[in-house]
Scaffold this motif. Structure first.
Motif, PDB file in Angstrom:
ATOM      1  N   ALA A 129       0.812  -1.230   0.000  1.00 23.11           N
ATOM      2  CA  ALA A 129       0.000   0.000   0.000  1.00 23.11           C
ATOM      3  C   ALA A 129       0.840   1.272   0.000  1.00 23.11           C
ATOM      4  O   ALA A 129       0.334   2.342   0.328  1.00 23.11           O
ATOM      5  N   THR A 130       2.098   1.156  -0.374  1.00 21.29           N
ATOM      6  CA  THR A 130       2.942   2.348  -0.542  1.00 21.29           C
ATOM      7  C   THR A 130       3.604   2.253  -1.906  1.00 21.29           C
ATOM      8  O   THR A 130       4.604   1.566  -2.078  1.00 21.29           O
ATOM      9  N   HIS A 131       3.021   2.940  -2.890  1.00 18.05           N
ATOM     10  CA  HIS A 131       3.531   2.923  -4.247  1.00 18.05           C
ATOM     11  C   HIS A 131       3.510   4.354  -4.790  1.00 18.05           C
ATOM     12  O   HIS A 131       2.898   5.246  -4.209  1.00 18.05           O
ATOM     13  N   ASP A 132       4.169   4.548  -5.927  1.00 20.88           N
ATOM     14  CA  ASP A 132       4.333   5.906  -6.445  1.00 20.88           C
ATOM     15  C   ASP A 132       4.209   5.911  -7.962  1.00 20.88           C
ATOM     16  O   ASP A 132       4.901   5.160  -8.651  1.00 20.88           O
ATOM     17  N   VAL A 133       3.323   6.773  -8.475  1.00 25.26           N
ATOM     18  CA  VAL A 133       3.169   6.935  -9.922  1.00 25.26           C
ATOM     19  C   VAL A 133       3.542   8.343 -10.375  1.00 25.26           C
ATOM     20  O   VAL A 133       3.339   8.684 -11.545  1.00 25.26           O
ATOM     21  N   PHE A 134       4.105   9.151  -9.488  1.00 23.61           N
ATOM     22  CA  PHE A 134       4.329  10.556  -9.795  1.00 23.61           C
ATOM     23  C   PHE A 134       5.791  10.921 -10.061  1.00 23.61           C
ATOM     24  O   PHE A 134       6.070  11.834 -10.837  1.00 23.61           O
ATOM     25  N   CYS A 135       6.727  10.248  -9.427  1.00 25.72           N
ATOM     26  CA  CYS A 135       8.093  10.762  -9.365  1.00 25.72           C
ATOM     27  C   CYS A 135       9.076  10.131 -10.330  1.00 25.72           C
ATOM     28  O   CYS A 135      10.159  10.667 -10.539  1.00 25.72           O
ATOM     29  N   GLY A 136       8.742   8.979 -10.905  1.00 21.94           N
ATOM     30  CA  GLY A 136       9.730   8.314 -11.736  1.00 21.94           C
ATOM     31  C   GLY A 136      10.881   7.807 -10.886  1.00 21.94           C
ATOM     32  O   GLY A 136      10.746   7.582  -9.680  1.00 21.94           O
ATOM     33  N   THR A 137      12.032   7.634 -11.502  1.00 22.42           N
ATOM     34  CA  THR A 137      13.179   7.088 -10.788  1.00 22.42           C
ATOM     35  C   THR A 137      14.358   8.047 -10.843  1.00 22.42           C
ATOM     36  O   THR A 137      14.320   9.073 -11.524  1.00 22.42           O
TER      37      THR A 137
ATOM     38  N   ALA B  67       1.993  19.598  -2.567  1.00 21.15           N
ATOM     39  CA  ALA B  67       3.306  19.095  -2.185  1.00 21.15           C
ATOM     40  C   ALA B  67       3.313  17.563  -2.203  1.00 21.15           C
ATOM     41  O   ALA B  67       2.288  16.916  -1.967  1.00 21.15           O
ATOM     42  N   ILE B  68       4.479  16.994  -2.487  1.00 23.22           N
ATOM     43  CA  ILE B  68       4.640  15.542  -2.519  1.00 23.22           C
ATOM     44  C   ILE B  68       5.376  15.104  -1.262  1.00 23.22           C
ATOM     45  O   ILE B  68       6.498  15.545  -1.007  1.00 23.22           O
ATOM     46  N   THR B  69       4.740  14.245  -0.494  1.00 22.39           N
ATOM     47  CA  THR B  69       5.361  13.685   0.704  1.00 22.39           C
ATOM     48  C   THR B  69       5.827  12.270   0.393  1.00 22.39           C
ATOM     49  O   THR B  69       5.019  11.408   0.046  1.00 22.39           O
TER      50      THR B  69
ATOM     51  N   THR C 193       4.288   7.780  -2.393  1.00 20.13           N
ATOM     52  CA  THR C 193       4.177   9.224  -2.231  1.00 20.13           C
ATOM     53  C   THR C 193       2.729   9.559  -1.890  1.00 20.13           C
ATOM     54  O   THR C 193       1.805   8.829  -2.253  1.00 20.13           O
ATOM     55  N   ARG C 194       2.557  10.662  -1.200  1.00 17.50           N
ATOM     56  CA  ARG C 194       1.227  11.192  -0.911  1.00 17.50           C
ATOM     57  C   ARG C 194       1.188  12.636  -1.383  1.00 17.50           C
ATOM     58  O   ARG C 194       2.105  13.410  -1.118  1.00 17.50           O
TER      59      ARG C 194
ATOM     60  N   ALA D 141      14.165  -2.266 -11.607  1.00 17.52           N
ATOM     61  CA  ALA D 141      15.392  -1.749 -11.016  1.00 17.52           C
ATOM     62  C   ALA D 141      15.163  -1.579  -9.518  1.00 17.52           C
ATOM     63  O   ALA D 141      14.065  -1.234  -9.088  1.00 17.52           O
ATOM     64  N   ASN D 142      16.193  -1.819  -8.733  1.00 20.28           N
ATOM     65  CA  ASN D 142      16.076  -1.742  -7.277  1.00 20.28           C
ATOM     66  C   ASN D 142      17.087  -0.726  -6.747  1.00 20.28           C
ATOM     67  O   ASN D 142      18.179  -1.080  -6.295  1.00 20.28           O
ATOM     68  N   CYS D 143      16.717   0.546  -6.856  1.00 21.22           N
ATOM     69  CA  CYS D 143      17.559   1.661  -6.409  1.00 21.22           C
ATOM     70  C   CYS D 143      16.732   2.567  -5.497  1.00 21.22           C
ATOM     71  O   CYS D 143      15.505   2.573  -5.584  1.00 21.22           O
ATOM     72  N   PRO D 144      17.370   3.358  -4.643  1.00 24.15           N
ATOM     73  CA  PRO D 144      16.608   4.222  -3.737  1.00 24.15           C
ATOM     74  C   PRO D 144      15.658   5.146  -4.490  1.00 24.15           C
ATOM     75  O   PRO D 144      15.950   5.616  -5.593  1.00 24.15           O
ATOM     76  N   HIS D 145      14.505   5.409  -3.873  1.00 20.36           N
ATOM     77  CA  HIS D 145      13.533   6.336  -4.448  1.00 20.36           C
ATOM     78  C   HIS D 145      14.174   7.713  -4.607  1.00 20.36           C
ATOM     79  O   HIS D 145      14.965   8.159  -3.779  1.00 20.36           O
ATOM     80  N   VAL D 146      13.823   8.389  -5.683  1.00 21.21           N
ATOM     81  CA  VAL D 146      14.450   9.675  -5.994  1.00 21.21           C
ATOM     82  C   VAL D 146      14.182  10.723  -4.916  1.00 21.21           C
ATOM     83  O   VAL D 146      14.965  11.668  -4.751  1.00 21.21           O
ATOM     84  N   LEU D 147      13.104  10.585  -4.146  1.00 21.68           N
ATOM     85  CA  LEU D 147      12.814  11.531  -3.066  1.00 21.68           C
ATOM     86  C   LEU D 147      13.163  10.979  -1.686  1.00 21.68           C
ATOM     87  O   LEU D 147      12.751  11.558  -0.677  1.00 21.68           O
ATOM     88  N   ASP D 148      13.908   9.911  -1.625  1.00 16.69           N
ATOM     89  CA  ASP D 148      14.314   9.365  -0.324  1.00 16.69           C
ATOM     90  C   ASP D 148      15.083  10.451   0.441  1.00 16.69           C
ATOM     91  O   ASP D 148      16.104  10.943  -0.036  1.00 16.69           O
ATOM     92  N   PRO D 149      14.601  10.846   1.618  1.00 18.23           N
ATOM     93  CA  PRO D 149      15.235  11.965   2.328  1.00 18.23           C
ATOM     94  C   PRO D 149      16.513  11.602   3.066  1.00 18.23           C
ATOM     95  O   PRO D 149      17.218  12.495   3.550  1.00 18.23           O
TER      96      PRO D 149
END
Length: 274
Positions: free
Chosen positions: A129-137, A194-196, A187-188, A221-229
């Motif tokens: 239940a945590t997926h992202d269609v907005f940010c790409g990679t 704003a994108i959280t 992402t939310r 691909a298994n790399c960190p999310h582009v918005l990983d803080p």
């Protein structure tokens, strides 16, 4: 050792000595899995692989195949591309996936749609239940800015170049690497736009099961999310299993859930009406 391997015969002997070596992240050949769902026979297993942090994987799968992704340690990020295996110019369209379903969040029962209005894969089960269609990679520039290095050959590989490597296995080029979806990292969208990022780490062992509604090429691909803080480059292994399954029937609840989704399934059925 390096000097010895300069001798072709020594290099050959060294390579042959590696036969049978097993590491934590690798394809299992022939595929074997101890935890297939009830009713799935061992001979039905098509793909069993663990993708290392920073790794990638790809496979062509027939219509009806099921794909199970497992976030083994709670910190995987499965960035996924999908192509029509017969005609790779047709591929996942993230914008249509969102707007046709009137929903910006993926989950069980949701569809992954192509740029031809056809459903390529559907999500049968979602334990994340945590997926992202907005940010790409991520790409080389974003990783260099954040981690100081972003090359494919460096310590902090980026998602876009890993997806390129996977796509290239099927004769595809950089121009074919289209926007992806990210599974397990979410992402939310807030009221102000704003994108959280929702990147965890989460509980280990979360699973997603998808069904191929067309003959597809899947690239992960298994790399960190582009918005990983987080300041450090962090991602954990991703496990993939796939097995044969029946083509979706006319009464399938996912097929019939919405008028828009039904049309996307009918477009697929028309495509295979030959």
């Amino acid at each position: 050792m390096t000097e010895g391997l300069a001798n072709p015969l020594a290099a050959r002997d060294h390579a042959r000595a590696m036969a049978g070596t097993v590491v934590d992240a690798m394809p299992v050949l022939p595929p074997v899995a101890p935890d297939l769902p009830e009713g799935v026979e061992p001979d039905d297993l098509l793909w069993e692989e663990t993708v290392a942090p920073g790794g990638y994987a790809t496979r062509s799968l027939a219509r009806g195949s099921r794909v199970r992704l497992i976030d083994l340690a709670g910190d995987a990020c499965a960035s996924m591309l999908i192509y029509n295996a017969e005609m790779p110019t047709e591929r996942l369209n993230v914008a249509d996936t969102v707007k046709v379903q009137w929903n910006g969040y993926l989950g069980a029962g949701k569809l992954l749609l192509s740029d031809m209005g056809r459903v390529m894969m559907s999500i049968l089960e979602d334990g994340a239940a945590t997926h992202d269609v907005f940010c790409g990679t991520s790409n080389a520039a974003t990783n260099e800015a954040k981690y100081g290095e972003g090359r494919n050959s460096g310590a902090f590989p980026n998602g876009r170049d890993r997806l390129l490597l996977g796509s290239a296995k099927h004769g595809l080029q950089r121009r074919d690497v289209h926007p992806c979806v990210n599974l397990f990292k979410g992402t939310r969208i807030e009221a102000d736009g704003a994108i959280t990022p929702l990147v965890g780490p989460f509980e280990a062992g979360r699973e997603i099961v998808l069904r191929a509604e067309m003959d597809v090429i899947v690239v992960l691909a298994n790399c960190p999310h582009v918005l990983d803080p987080r300041d450090d480059w962090q991602v954990s292994p991703l496990r993939i299993s796939a097995w044969r399954g029946p083509v979706t029937d006319q009464d399938d609840p996912v097929r019939c859930a919405t008028p828009e989704g039904l049309r996307a399934f009918e477009n697929v059925e028309d495509y295979y009406r030959r």
